[in-house]
Design a protein around this motif. Structure first.
Motif, PDB file in Angstrom:
ATOM      1  N   TRP A   9      29.515  18.136  -1.096  1.00 34.09           N
ATOM      2  CA  TRP A   9      28.976  18.191  -2.439  1.00 34.09           C
ATOM      3  C   TRP A   9      30.097  18.525  -3.401  1.00 34.09           C
ATOM      4  CZ3 TRP A   9      23.480  20.481  -2.907  1.00 34.09           C
ATOM      5  CH2 TRP A   9      22.964  20.279  -4.184  1.00 34.09           C
ATOM      6  N   GLU A  10      30.447  17.593  -4.269  1.00 38.56           N
ATOM      7  CA  GLU A  10      31.527  17.809  -5.222  1.00 38.56           C
ATOM      8  C   GLU A  10      30.949  18.342  -6.528  1.00 38.56           C
ATOM      9  OE1 GLU A  10      35.298  15.524  -7.295  1.00 38.56           O
ATOM     10  OE2 GLU A  10      33.788  14.345  -6.262  1.00 38.56           O
ATOM     11  N   THR A  11      31.584  19.383  -7.042  1.00 41.54           N
ATOM     12  CA  THR A  11      31.152  19.894  -8.336  1.00 41.54           C
ATOM     13  C   THR A  11      31.492  18.876  -9.410  1.00 41.54           C
ATOM     14  OG1 THR A  11      33.226  21.042  -8.741  1.00 41.54           O
ATOM     15  CG2 THR A  11      31.475  22.306  -7.680  1.00 41.54           C
ATOM     16  N   GLY A  12      30.792  18.950 -10.505  1.00 45.14           N
ATOM     17  CA  GLY A  12      31.050  18.040 -11.606  1.00 45.14           C
ATOM     18  C   GLY A  12      32.130  18.585 -12.514  1.00 45.14           C
ATOM     19  N   LEU A  13      31.753  19.479 -13.387  1.00 41.30           N
ATOM     20  CA  LEU A  13      32.656  20.006 -14.394  1.00 41.30           C
ATOM     21  C   LEU A  13      33.586  21.080 -13.850  1.00 41.30           C
ATOM     22  CD1 LEU A  13      33.437  20.108 -17.388  1.00 41.30           C
ATOM     23  CD2 LEU A  13      31.608  21.752 -17.725  1.00 41.30           C
ATOM     24  N   GLY A  14      33.045  21.983 -13.110  1.00 46.06           N
ATOM     25  CA  GLY A  14      33.854  23.100 -12.644  1.00 46.06           C
ATOM     26  C   GLY A  14      33.121  23.849 -11.567  1.00 46.06           C
ATOM     27  N   GLY A  15      33.074  25.136 -11.643  1.00 45.99           N
ATOM     28  CA  GLY A  15      32.444  25.908 -10.598  1.00 45.99           C
ATOM     29  C   GLY A  15      31.325  26.802 -11.061  1.00 45.99           C
ATOM     30  N   ARG A  16      31.669  27.854 -11.775  1.00 44.86           N
ATOM     31  CA  ARG A  16      30.724  28.909 -12.112  1.00 44.86           C
ATOM     32  C   ARG A  16      29.453  28.383 -12.769  1.00 44.86           C
ATOM     33  NH1 ARG A  16      29.850  32.366 -16.599  1.00 44.86           N
ATOM     34  NH2 ARG A  16      31.359  31.153 -17.775  1.00 44.86           N
ATOM     35  N   LEU A  17      29.575  27.483 -13.712  1.00 40.87           N
ATOM     36  CA  LEU A  17      28.415  27.004 -14.456  1.00 40.87           C
ATOM     37  C   LEU A  17      27.902  25.652 -13.975  1.00 40.87           C
ATOM     38  CD1 LEU A  17      29.554  28.048 -18.038  1.00 40.87           C
ATOM     39  CD2 LEU A  17      27.991  29.250 -16.496  1.00 40.87           C
ATOM     40  N   ASP A  18      28.466  25.130 -12.900  1.00 40.68           N
ATOM     41  CA  ASP A  18      28.084  23.817 -12.412  1.00 40.68           C
ATOM     42  C   ASP A  18      26.735  23.885 -11.706  1.00 40.68           C
ATOM     43  OD1 ASP A  18      29.721  21.102 -12.029  1.00 40.68           O
ATOM     44  OD2 ASP A  18      28.313  21.376 -10.358  1.00 40.68           O
ATOM     45  N   ALA A  19      25.921  22.867 -11.889  1.00 41.20           N
ATOM     46  CA  ALA A  19      24.599  22.829 -11.269  1.00 41.20           C
ATOM     47  C   ALA A  19      24.690  22.873  -9.741  1.00 41.20           C
ATOM     48  CB  ALA A  19      23.845  21.576 -11.716  1.00 41.20           C
ATOM     49  N   THR A  20      25.787  22.372  -9.176  1.00 44.09           N
ATOM     50  CA  THR A  20      25.934  22.375  -7.722  1.00 44.09           C
ATOM     51  C   THR A  20      26.140  23.779  -7.170  1.00 44.09           C
ATOM     52  OG1 THR A  20      28.321  22.015  -7.856  1.00 44.09           O
ATOM     53  CG2 THR A  20      26.924  20.051  -7.718  1.00 44.09           C
ATOM     54  N   ASN A  21      26.365  24.735  -8.033  1.00 41.74           N
ATOM     55  CA  ASN A  21      26.648  26.107  -7.596  1.00 41.74           C
ATOM     56  C   ASN A  21      25.417  26.809  -7.015  1.00 41.74           C
ATOM     57  OD1 ASN A  21      28.516  28.112  -7.121  1.00 41.74           O
ATOM     58  ND2 ASN A  21      28.297  29.037  -9.120  1.00 41.74           N
ATOM     59  N   ILE A  22      24.281  26.153  -7.005  1.00 46.49           N
ATOM     60  CA  ILE A  22      23.081  26.746  -6.401  1.00 46.49           C
ATOM     61  C   ILE A  22      23.140  26.716  -4.882  1.00 46.49           C
ATOM     62  CG2 ILE A  22      21.628  26.181  -8.381  1.00 46.49           C
ATOM     63  CD1 ILE A  22      20.433  23.890  -6.623  1.00 46.49           C
ATOM     64  N   VAL A  23      24.049  25.933  -4.336  1.00 48.00           N
ATOM     65  CA  VAL A  23      24.165  25.760  -2.892  1.00 48.00           C
ATOM     66  C   VAL A  23      25.056  26.849  -2.300  1.00 48.00           C
ATOM     67  CG1 VAL A  23      25.073  24.221  -1.108  1.00 48.00           C
ATOM     68  CG2 VAL A  23      23.846  23.282  -3.061  1.00 48.00           C
ATOM     69  N   THR A  24      24.661  27.366  -1.139  1.00 48.59           N
ATOM     70  CA  THR A  24      25.550  28.231  -0.376  1.00 48.59           C
ATOM     71  C   THR A  24      26.158  27.362   0.717  1.00 48.59           C
ATOM     72  OG1 THR A  24      24.218  30.187  -0.827  1.00 48.59           O
ATOM     73  CG2 THR A  24      25.754  30.309   1.043  1.00 48.59           C
ATOM     74  N   PRO A  25      27.444  27.028   0.576  1.00 48.53           N
ATOM     75  CA  PRO A  25      28.064  26.073   1.490  1.00 48.53           C
ATOM     76  C   PRO A  25      28.563  26.719   2.774  1.00 48.53           C
ATOM     77  CG  PRO A  25      29.643  26.759  -0.154  1.00 48.53           C
ATOM     78  CD  PRO A  25      28.348  27.459  -0.489  1.00 48.53           C
ATOM     79  N   LEU A  26      28.986  25.875   3.703  1.00 49.07           N
ATOM     80  CA  LEU A  26      29.669  26.356   4.905  1.00 49.07           C
ATOM     81  C   LEU A  26      31.099  26.752   4.560  1.00 49.07           C
ATOM     82  CD1 LEU A  26      28.499  23.646   7.466  1.00 49.07           C
ATOM     83  CD2 LEU A  26      27.674  25.998   7.238  1.00 49.07           C
ATOM     84  N   ALA A  27      31.668  26.071   3.564  1.00 48.33           N
ATOM     85  CA  ALA A  27      33.018  26.364   3.080  1.00 48.33           C
ATOM     86  C   ALA A  27      33.111  25.891   1.638  1.00 48.33           C
ATOM     87  CB  ALA A  27      34.082  25.667   3.923  1.00 48.33           C
TER      88      ALA A  27
END
Length: 176
Positions: A9-27
């Motif tokens: 899952w690649e973040t779009g804009l960045g990290g902290r405020l990115d919608a993808t940040n809801i995921v707890t990844p393996l890495a």
């Protein structure tokens, strides 16, 4: 819903405020820090690194290709605060096994460092997601990434290079 075994899952804009940040990844992987999206992320490497480091989760391994003076210090600090093990990939890693002597399918010298980061992810997650050396090698030799130094032939036989370079670092890599 689709029964995926693994999602990258690649973040779009960045990290902290990115919608993808809801995921707890393996890495979590932060390849490098460039001056991009400065109107939202900040105008310095450290501010951008702080935003991108927002993907770092407690105890989740972090792999980065960031360099000293270009956000590495902020990423390391955030990883320590989150008790997240961190692995820093360097140019030296890009010349070591299994990448030494390997003909990568992705064009551009910068892709060696990206490949080294991918190899490190495989190593870090080997206990959870084992990958055979032969499969790793095959993947690195045959991967395709549409729109990244992709060469196509135009209708009149002209060579066209497609690339999604969107910041100074990307355009420099493209020019090189």
């Amino acid at each position: 819903r689709h029964g995926c075994d693994l999602v990258i899952w690649e973040t779009g804009l960045g990290g902290r405020l990115d919608a993808t940040n809801i995921v707890t990844p393996l890495a979590s992987v932060i390849t490098n820090i460039g001056l991009e999206h400065t109107q939202w992320l900040g105008e310095t490497y450290n501010r951008i690194a702080a935003e991108k480091a927002g993907i770092i989760k407690p105890a989740v391994p972090v792999i980065t290709g960031a360099t000293p003076g270009h956000g590495l210090e902020i990423i390391v600090q955030t990883a320590q605060e989150q008790a997240a093990p961190i692995s820093v990939v360097t140019d030296r890693d890009a010349t070591q096994a299994p990448l030494s002597g390997l003909d990568l399918s992705l064009r551009g010298g910068h892709q060696r460092l990206n490949a080294a980061a991918a190899v490190r992810v495989v190593e870090v997650l080997s206990g959870v997601l084992p990958v055979a050396d032969s499969h790793l090698r095959q993947g690195l030799e045959h991967v395709r990434w549409a729109g990244r130094l992709e060469i196509v032939q135009g209708p009149a036989g002209q060579t066209i290079v497609l690339d999604a370079a969107h910041n100074a670092d990307g355009t420099e890599a493209l020019a090189t």
